[in-house]
Write an enzyme that holds these catalytic residues in place. Structure first.
Site, PDB file in Angstrom:
ATOM      1  N   ASP A 194      32.235  45.562  55.231  1.00 60.83           N
ATOM      2  CA  ASP A 194      32.149  44.373  56.070  1.00 60.83           C
ATOM      3  C   ASP A 194      33.100  43.285  55.554  1.00 60.83           C
ATOM      4  OD1 ASP A 194      30.657  42.919  58.211  1.00 60.83           O
ATOM      5  OD2 ASP A 194      30.063  41.629  56.540  1.00 60.83           O
ATOM      6  N   GLU A 254      36.676  46.726  57.554  1.00 63.25           N
ATOM      7  CA  GLU A 254      36.679  45.836  58.708  1.00 63.25           C
ATOM      8  C   GLU A 254      37.744  44.765  58.455  1.00 63.25           C
ATOM      9  OE1 GLU A 254      33.623  42.973  61.254  1.00 63.25           O
ATOM     10  OE2 GLU A 254      33.632  42.916  59.061  1.00 63.25           O
TER      11      GLU A 254
END
Length: 515
Positions: A194, A254
């Protein structure tokens, strides 16, 4: 040696709260996911990525982690997680877990200890505390700094419940190395990282002329320190044996950017094995724009060992049916042409699955679910909605629990009377049960496309006109997407089409042919 399976895999993203409820409380969990594992196997995916399921106050849907090495009781136990991993392996399905290294929950014991310890303490140095805030703004709206009782301020690029870690403190990377090994040792095949373009901040924490949140390179995003950092994580992944299932371990970052060139540093050898390519769903439904995105993306990865998986949706963006049927979601009053959006989303699915490399499919995408725009304010959960006073609707509309069966809510998702986010009343025709019985459904389109998608084969453009996307994948496979206003002739033996071929290839329709 097992191959690098992730180079051309189809990966299914599960948002745990909204996939399937096995405990009967209206919230998805591992028991529900385990019961629906045959569905995933029938769909034909090779891996499942679980969004965070760790202990959390759920201030940001689980991306506010209070314990990186356990399962939130609302989702089950570590034994339930292990049971899913083992059962998935019997179907040849691997498991990817979501690692959240940029920030944690304000309920995390380390942050609570930092609050207790006070200014200048080693505990505070695990986070980004300072005596005066700079002018940085939160991605979710409002200031990126919150003041604590003793007068200091802490940095949170997202919600105030999500303090940023200080990655310049050696204790932080050491902690996350243990976290990564904890999950890999349990049989996990990979990590989804993330906010992978975050983590390190300019040590001076300078104010900037334009503090508006953006994914451009800045004092808080795309710092050069990330390159060496991800090389160290790659070494951890490579230390696991590739000779037994799940094979070579992987990680997918990401990495957001405002231009595709912002991703170039992450395509150096020896770093993160995969970097998400978000530019496909950020591109308008326009042939020239899509061709440019695809050409640039393929070129970026051409001379690298890094894979850039293709995606058209995930848990953070408006669902394709709504996006292609009405443009970016600006307000709850958006006029969406669902029929047009559905045609384009089905065509985009064939484009997605025909492109070289791997593809990620977000739960409900294969059902053609639209964005749920009319969630009552009282039920909205996303901090984006609350931090902006409702000016931004947030991401709840793509996170509504998916429909499995029946003609009325909760559509087989749970034995409870309602779900944690309310479902619409018009999803009866979109359930898994209804679509399995319909040969022309979006679900069956995805199943056939995943089974028939090309594996390998050189990518080459074909010239079929300015408003047409056409390319080959080796000899014998051609994908054509008609973005023009005219019906086009179909050349070759049809493998699969996204819609009826009425006297040719209609507008907003894609076809795979064998030539």
């Amino acid at each position: 040696m097992l191959s690098q399976w992730w180079r051309d895999a189809v990966v299914y993203q599960v948002y745990p709260r909204s996939f399937a409820d096995g405990s009967g409380d209206g919230t998805g969990d591992f028991a529900g996911a385990l019961a629906r594992l045959p569905y995933l196997a029938d769909l034909g995916v090779e891996a499942v990525w679980f969004s965070p399921f760790y202990p959390s106050p759920l201030a940001d849907g689980g991306y506010d982690v209070a314990d990186y090495c356990d399962v939130d009781p609302r989702f089950g136990t570590l034994a339930d997680f292990d049971a899913f991993v083992a059962a998935a392996a019997t179907h040849g399905i691997r498991v990817i877990v979501d690692i959240v290294p940029n920030h944690c929950s304000s309920a995390h014991p380390a942050f609570q200890a930092a609050l207790e310890a006070g200014p200048g303490s080693p505990e505070r140095d695990l986070f980004m505390f300072r005596d005066e805030p700079n002018n940085w703004q939160s991605i979710f709206g409002g200031p990126a700094w919150t003041q604590v009782a003793d007068g200091q301020w802490y940095l949170h690029l997202f919600d105030s419940s999500q303090p940023d870690w200080n990655w310049r403190n050696p204790a932080v990377p050491a902690m996350f190395e243990k976290v990564i090994r904890f999950w890999l040792d349990r049989g996990v095949a990979g990590l989804r990282v993330d906010v992978a373009h975050g983590l390190f901040k300019d040590p001076e924490l300078p104010s900037v002329p334009d503090p508006a949140p953006s994914d451009r390179p800045s004092p808080w995003f795309h710092r050069p320190e990330l390159i060496g950092h991800y090389a160290s994580w790659r070494a951890i992944l490579d230390s696991y044996s590739p000779d037994v299932f799940p094979g070579e371990r992987t990680a997918v970052g990401e990495f957001w950017g405002t231009e595709i060139t912002h991703l170039e540093p992450y395509f150096r050898p020896g770093g993160m094995p995969q970097a998400f390519n978000f530019f496909l769903f950020q591109t308008a439904w326009d042939a020239a724009a899509l061709k440019h995105t695809i050409t640039t993306s393929i070129g970026l990865a051409a001379e690298s060992d890094v894979v850039a998986p293709w995606v058209i949706s995930n848990h953070d963006v408006v669902r394709p049916v709504t996006r292609y049927g009405g443009g970016p979601l600006a307000s709850r009053d958006l006029d969406v042409d669902v029929a047009l959006g559905t045609r384009r989303a089905r065509a985009a699915a064939l484009l997605l699955l025909a492109l070289p490399g791997s593809s990620y499919v977000y739960q409900g995408e294969e059902l053609g679910l639209p964005e749920v725009i009319d969630i009552p304010d009282a039920f909205r959960d996303d901090p984006v909605f609350h931090r902006t006073g409702g000016a931004r609707l947030g991401r709840d509309g793509c996170r509504v629990p998916i429909p499995w069966s029946g003609t009325a809510k909760p559509y087989g998702f749970t034995e409870a009377e309602s779900t944690w986010l309310p479902q619409p009343t018009n999803w009866g025709g979109l359930t898994v049960e209804a679509q399995q019985a319909d040969p022309g459904s979006t679900l069956n389109l995805y199943k056939r496309a995943i089974a028939a998608r090309p594996r390998g084969g050189a990518f080459a453009w074909l010239d079929r006109g300015d408003d047409v996307i056409a390319f080959t994948r080796g000899e014998g496979f051609t994908c054509v997407v008609n973005l023009s206003a005219q019906t086009l002739p179909v050349e070759g033996e049809v493998i699969l089409a996204s819609g009826p071929l009425e006297g040719g290839l209609p507008p907003d329709t894609a076809v795979w042919v064998r030539s």
